[in-house]
Write a protein that holds these residues in place. Structure first.
Motif, short mmCIF file in Angstrom:
data_model
loop_
_atom_site.label_atom_id
_atom_site.label_comp_id
_atom_site.label_asym_id
_atom_site.label_seq_id
_atom_site.Cartn_x
_atom_site.Cartn_y
_atom_site.Cartn_z
N UNK A 115 8.45 4.28 -4.37
CA UNK A 115 8.27 5.59 -3.72
C UNK A 115 8.88 6.65 -4.62
N UNK A 116 8.06 7.56 -5.13
CA UNK A 116 8.56 8.59 -6.02
C UNK A 116 9.35 9.66 -5.24
N UNK A 117 10.17 10.44 -5.93
CA UNK A 117 10.82 11.58 -5.29
C UNK A 117 9.79 12.65 -4.93
N UNK A 133 5.65 -12.86 13.62
CA UNK A 133 6.03 -11.47 13.42
C UNK A 133 5.21 -10.81 12.31
N UNK A 134 4.94 -9.54 12.49
CA UNK A 134 4.38 -8.69 11.44
C UNK A 134 5.56 -7.99 10.78
N UNK A 135 5.88 -8.38 9.57
CA UNK A 135 7.07 -7.89 8.89
C UNK A 135 6.69 -6.77 7.93
N UNK A 136 7.25 -5.59 8.15
CA UNK A 136 6.95 -4.40 7.35
C UNK A 136 8.24 -3.94 6.67
N UNK A 137 8.15 -3.67 5.38
CA UNK A 137 9.28 -3.13 4.64
C UNK A 137 8.77 -2.00 3.75
N UNK A 138 9.57 -0.95 3.58
CA UNK A 138 9.12 0.16 2.75
C UNK A 138 10.27 0.66 1.89
N UNK A 139 9.89 1.28 0.78
CA UNK A 139 10.85 1.92 -0.11
C UNK A 139 11.08 3.35 0.35
N UNK A 164 0.85 -1.19 0.00
CA UNK A 164 0.00 0.00 0.00
C UNK A 164 0.88 1.24 0.00
N UNK A 165 0.27 2.37 -0.28
CA UNK A 165 0.96 3.65 -0.20
C UNK A 165 0.46 4.44 1.00
N UNK A 166 1.36 5.19 1.59
CA UNK A 166 0.98 6.12 2.64
C UNK A 166 1.84 7.37 2.49
N UNK A 167 1.44 8.45 3.11
CA UNK A 167 2.18 9.70 3.02
C UNK A 167 2.70 10.10 4.39
N UNK A 204 5.91 3.73 -0.46
CA UNK A 204 5.31 2.43 -0.69
C UNK A 204 5.71 1.48 0.43
N UNK A 205 4.71 0.81 1.01
CA UNK A 205 4.93 -0.05 2.17
C UNK A 205 4.37 -1.44 1.87
N UNK A 206 5.14 -2.48 2.20
CA UNK A 206 4.68 -3.85 2.10
C UNK A 206 4.70 -4.50 3.47
N UNK A 207 3.72 -5.35 3.76
CA UNK A 207 3.73 -6.04 5.04
C UNK A 207 3.09 -7.42 4.91
#
Length: 291
Positions: free
Chosen positions: A73-75, A60-66, A10-13, A24-27
């Protein structure tokens, strides 16, 4: 066989240094939160093996993000008007903004390469908000990775950067895994690997301040592969010796990208560390004799 892997993206700001950043976040999984930080110039795909490991996801809840500027994740706005150089302040603020945005309660933070060094700064500055850190290929100071050549117009950085980083892996690590690391490094934006190594070799130096990390508050595990010459095992061992209570050391048979270049071997170190940190975190939340 299930249709989909357990990873959900998903995306978050978040806000970093006064600017909105869409990340961009993956879990996957459920349980103790583990926040994974990717290496310089790469993205969260490096943690796909960890994020699909049934044994890990059961606990575990594993979360990784760009990071901003990386992967999906854009600039930020008007990125073309600035030079990308990752500073320690912006990096720490970004990670902690994700922790708070996702409401991760005292997560265990796992990082590799530049993130393997960053976890030490996170433990020093924000140890009370974390459940412990695990760093791979990190030390209190790492020199020699920041260069301007990736910006040279006669250099194809999408070929040269992955080739340069390819040599940091152990020759006996599975070829398919090493080639996957190469592939990820071929896809970074122009100047992004260089900008990340600015932090790795110029932006962070904890030499002489390692004792400021309170491992009773935020336990530290730090490991480096014997084939790593960007951050040597000796540099990591020297850092460990200066952090009272820190654990870890040298990993035989592996190089600079343990989680992605040889996940089964890396798990022999990562899994016990995660279990130990999760148990310590739970004990602090529910001390013996407490009602």
């Amino acid at each position: 066989m299930t249709v989909y892997e357990p990873i959900v993206g998903r995306y978050t700001t978040i806000e970093v240094e006064g600017e909105p950043q869409r990340v961009y976040v993956e879990e996957s999984g459920d349980g103790t939160p583990v926040l994974c930080l990717h290496t310089a110039g790469a993205d969260a795909r490096q943690y796909r093996h960890l994020q699909t490991d049934p044994e890990v996801l059961d606990r575990f809840r594993v979360v990784a993000f760009d990071l901003p500027w990386h992967g999906k994740s854009l600039p930020p706005d008007a990125w073309w008007e600035r030079e990308y150089l990752l500073t320690a302040e912006a990096y720490v603020e970004t990670v902690m903004a994700v922790v708070r945005r996702l409401e991760l309660e005292r997560p265990i933070v796992v990082g590799c390469s530049m993130a393997g060094s960053l976890v030490l700064e996170l433990a020093r500055l924000h140890g009370a908000e974390l459940g412990g850190v695990v760093g791979f290929s990190g030390a209190s100071t790492v020199q020699g990775r920041f260069h301007d050549w990736p910006l040279a117009p006669d250099v194809n950085s999408n070929q040269v950067v992955p080739a340069w980083t390819y040599g940091l892996m152990a020759p006996q690590s599975p070829v398919a895994a090493r080639k996957e690391v190469w592939w990820m490094y071929s896809q970074g934006g122009p100047g992004i690997y260089r900008g990340d190594t600015y932090f790795y070799s110029k932006g962070l130096d904890l030499s002489g301040r390692e004792h400021e990390i309170d491992t009773d508050l935020c336990p530290v595990h730090l490991y480096t592969g014997e084939y790593d010459y960007a951050c040597s095992a000796e540099e990591t061992e020297a850092t460990l010796a200066r952090i009272p209570g820190a654990k870890g050391g040298r990993m035989p048979g592996i190089g600079h990208f343990p989680v992605s270049e040889n996940y089964p071997l890396c798990k022999q170190y990562l899994w016990p560390a995660l279990v130990e940190l999760a148990e310590a975190r739970a004990a602090r939340r529910h001390p013996a004799g407490a009602e």
